[in-house]
Scaffold this motif. Structure first.
Motif, mmCIF file in Angstrom:
data_model
loop_
_atom_site.group_PDB
_atom_site.id
_atom_site.type_symbol
_atom_site.label_atom_id
_atom_site.label_comp_id
_atom_site.label_asym_id
_atom_site.label_seq_id
_atom_site.Cartn_x
_atom_site.Cartn_y
_atom_site.Cartn_z
ATOM 1 N N UNK A 299 -18.024 -44.298 26.511
ATOM 2 C CA UNK A 299 -18.115 -43.309 27.579
ATOM 3 C C UNK A 299 -17.375 -43.784 28.824
ATOM 4 N N UNK A 300 -17.494 -45.080 29.156
ATOM 5 C CA UNK A 300 -16.815 -45.620 30.334
ATOM 6 C C UNK A 300 -15.301 -45.556 30.171
ATOM 7 N N UNK A 301 -14.804 -45.950 28.991
ATOM 8 C CA UNK A 301 -13.361 -45.923 28.743
ATOM 9 C C UNK A 301 -12.840 -44.487 28.794
ATOM 10 N N UNK A 302 -13.577 -43.570 28.138
ATOM 11 C CA UNK A 302 -13.155 -42.170 28.139
ATOM 12 C C UNK A 302 -13.149 -41.592 29.559
ATOM 13 N N UNK A 303 -14.139 -41.997 30.357
ATOM 14 C CA UNK A 303 -14.199 -41.512 31.733
ATOM 15 C C UNK A 303 -13.003 -41.969 32.549
ATOM 16 N N UNK A 304 -12.639 -43.242 32.383
ATOM 17 C CA UNK A 304 -11.472 -43.763 33.087
ATOM 18 C C UNK A 304 -10.205 -43.001 32.703
ATOM 19 N N UNK A 305 -10.000 -42.848 31.395
ATOM 20 C CA UNK A 305 -8.778 -42.209 30.929
ATOM 21 C C UNK A 305 -8.734 -40.731 31.305
ATOM 22 N N UNK A 306 -9.860 -40.035 31.174
ATOM 23 C CA UNK A 306 -9.903 -38.616 31.517
ATOM 24 C C UNK A 306 -9.604 -38.400 32.999
ATOM 25 N N UNK A 307 -10.186 -39.253 33.841
ATOM 26 C CA UNK A 307 -9.936 -39.142 35.279
ATOM 27 C C UNK A 307 -8.475 -39.378 35.601
ATOM 28 N N UNK A 308 -7.890 -40.381 34.957
ATOM 29 C CA UNK A 308 -6.474 -40.687 35.194
ATOM 30 C C UNK A 308 -5.592 -39.520 34.781
ATOM 31 N N UNK A 309 -5.867 -38.950 33.615
ATOM 32 C CA UNK A 309 -5.047 -37.832 33.127
ATOM 33 C C UNK A 309 -5.200 -36.617 34.023
#
Length: 352
Positions: A92-102
Motif C-alpha cells: 500500500x505504501x509503495x502504491x501510494x508513492x507511485x500513484x501520487x507521483x503519477x
C-alpha cells in the motif's frame, strides 16, 4: 507511520530510495522509468513486476496480483506482480508513492500545456498587433511616396504638402512604436537610470498639453495646479514621458472628444497628478490588467486605436522608480482617471 502516512523509513530503506528517485522526476515516463527497477526491493519480492496504467480497477488492495494505484479516490492503474503473498502495508505504501507521483506529474503536464497554449495565444496576439501597427504606417508611407514619384502627374503644392505631412506623421508613429518596444526591453534589462533634478510638474504638464492639443480638434484640455505647487526632485524627461503617455491615452480612449483635465494635488509627503477624461471608460475586469504589457482596453474599438499597449506599463515602471504609485479609476461610459504620485522630497539617482 510518519507524517506522510507511509511506514516509517530510514535512508537505507528501499521505500525511502523509491521516494527519493520519484522526487527527482518531472514527467510520468520519467517516474515510471525511475520506479520500475526499485519496485522489487521496495516490495521485498524477486517476482516479475510491471506497471499497468490501462487498468480500471476498484480501490481495493489485491495482494499477489494487482496493487491498485489510487489517486484522489480514483484508480489510475496498478502494479502487477507475479504470484501472491505480498506484505499489504508495504504494498500500500509503495502504491501510494507511485500513484501520487503519477497523478502529480499528469496534473503538471496538463497545466503546462494550458500555460503553453495561453503563452502561444498571447504571442500570436502580440505579433498580430505589432505587425498591424507597423504595416499600417508603412503602407501609407509607401503609398504617398510612390504617388509623389509618378511621372506625368504634376501635383500642386498643396497636395504635395499634404502627402509629405502624412509621410512625416506615419514616420513619427513608427518611431514611437519602436521607441516603446526598446524602452520596455531596456526597463526589463535594468538599463535605465533616473537623473533627478528640481522640476515643476505643472510646467511640464502644460507643455505636454500644448503639444498634444494641436493633434486633435475634438478635445479641450485644462490644467489645474495651485500657484504654490511645490518644486520636486525628479527626472524631468521621465515625468514628461509619463504625462505624455497618460494624456495621450485619455485622447485615444475618448474618440468622441470632450474635456481632458490634468490636475495636481499636494499631500503631506507626495504630490498626486491625475489625468481625467470623458471617454468610453474601462470595465472593472480590465482595470487590474491595464498596466500589463500589450494590454489594451475597449476591444470593440481596438482596431481604431493606435498603439502597442506599452505606454502604461512603461509609465508604471518609471513612476515606481521615483518611489511613487500609479493606478486607474473608471466606469464604463463615464470616463477614466489615471493618477500617479511622486514623493515631494524626491529620491536619489537609482536604477530603473
Amino acid at each position: 507511520m510518519n507524517h506522510t502516512g507511509l511506514p516509517a523509513s530510514s535512508a537505507g530503506d528501499p521505500i525511502y530510495h523509491l521516494a527519493t528517485a520519484l522526487l527527482a522526476t518531472e514527467t510520468v515516463d520519467e517516474a515510471l522509468s525511475a520506479a520500475l527497477p526499485l519496485l522489487g526491493t521496495a516490495l521485498d519480492t524477486d517476482r516479475g513486476i510491471r506497471i499497468d496504467l490501462s487498468h480500471d480497477l476498484t480501490p481495493a488492495l489485491t495482494p499477489g496480483f494487482a496493487i491498485p494505484l489510487i489517486a484522489k479516490g480514483r484508480a489510475i492503474g496498478a502494479i502487477v506482480v507475479d504470484g501472491d503473498a505480498l506484505d499489504p502495508e508495504r504494498a500500500s505504501a509503495v502504491a501510494g508513492l507511485l500513484a501520487t507521483a503519477i497523478a502529480t506529474r499528469r496534473h503538471a503536464a496538463v497545466e503546462n500545456e494550458r500555460l503553453l497554449q495561453e503563452a502561444s495565444g498571447l504571442k500570436m496576439d502580440v505579433v498580430s498587433m505589432l505587425s498591424h501597427e507597423m504595416r499600417t504606417p508603412l503602407a501609407s508611407i509607401k503609398g504617398y511616396a510612390s504617388a509623389l514619384r509618378i511621372e506625368g502627374i504634376g501635383w500642386d503644392a498643396g497636395t504635395r504638402g499634404d502627402f509629405l505631412q502624412t509621410i512625416e506623421e506615419e514616420t513619427d508613429r513608427l518611431t514611437h512604436l519602436v521607441e516603446d518596444i526598446l524602452e520596455s526591453a531596456a526597463i526589463d534589462a535594468g538599463l535605465l537610470r533616473l537623473q533627478p533634478e528640481p522640476i515643476l510638474i505643472s510646467r511640464i504638464a502644460r507643455r505636454v498639453i500644448d503639444r498634444i492639443s494641436i493633434q486633435t480638434n475634438r478635445h479641450r484640455f485644462v490644467a489645474m495646479f495651485s500657484s504654490n505647487f511645490p518644486v520636486i526632485e525628479a527626472d524631468s524627461q521621465r515625468i514628461e514621458q509619463v504625462l505624455t503617455n497618460l494624456i495621450d491615452n485619455a485622447v485615444k480612449y475618448s474618440p468622441d472628444g470632450g474635456l481632458v483635465v490634468v490636475r495636481g494635488e499636494v499631500r503631506a509627503s507626495e504630490v498626486v497628478i491625475s489625468v481625467v477624461d470623458q471617454g468610453t471608460g474601462i470595465a472593472p475586469e480590465h482595470l487590474n490588467k491595464l498596466f500589463e504589457r500589450f494590454f489594451r482596453a475597449s476591444p470593440e474599438h481596438r482596431q481604431h486605436i493606435v498603439g502597442t499597449g506599452l505606454g502604461l506599463p512603461i509609465s508604471e515602471s518609471l513612476v515606481r522608480a521615483h518611489g511613487g504609485r500609479i493606478w486607474a479609476e473608471s466606469a464604463v461610459g463615464r470616463g477614466t482617471t489615471l493618477s500617479f504620485t511622486v514623493p515631494i522630497h524626491g529620491a536619489a539617482e537609482r536604477d530603473v
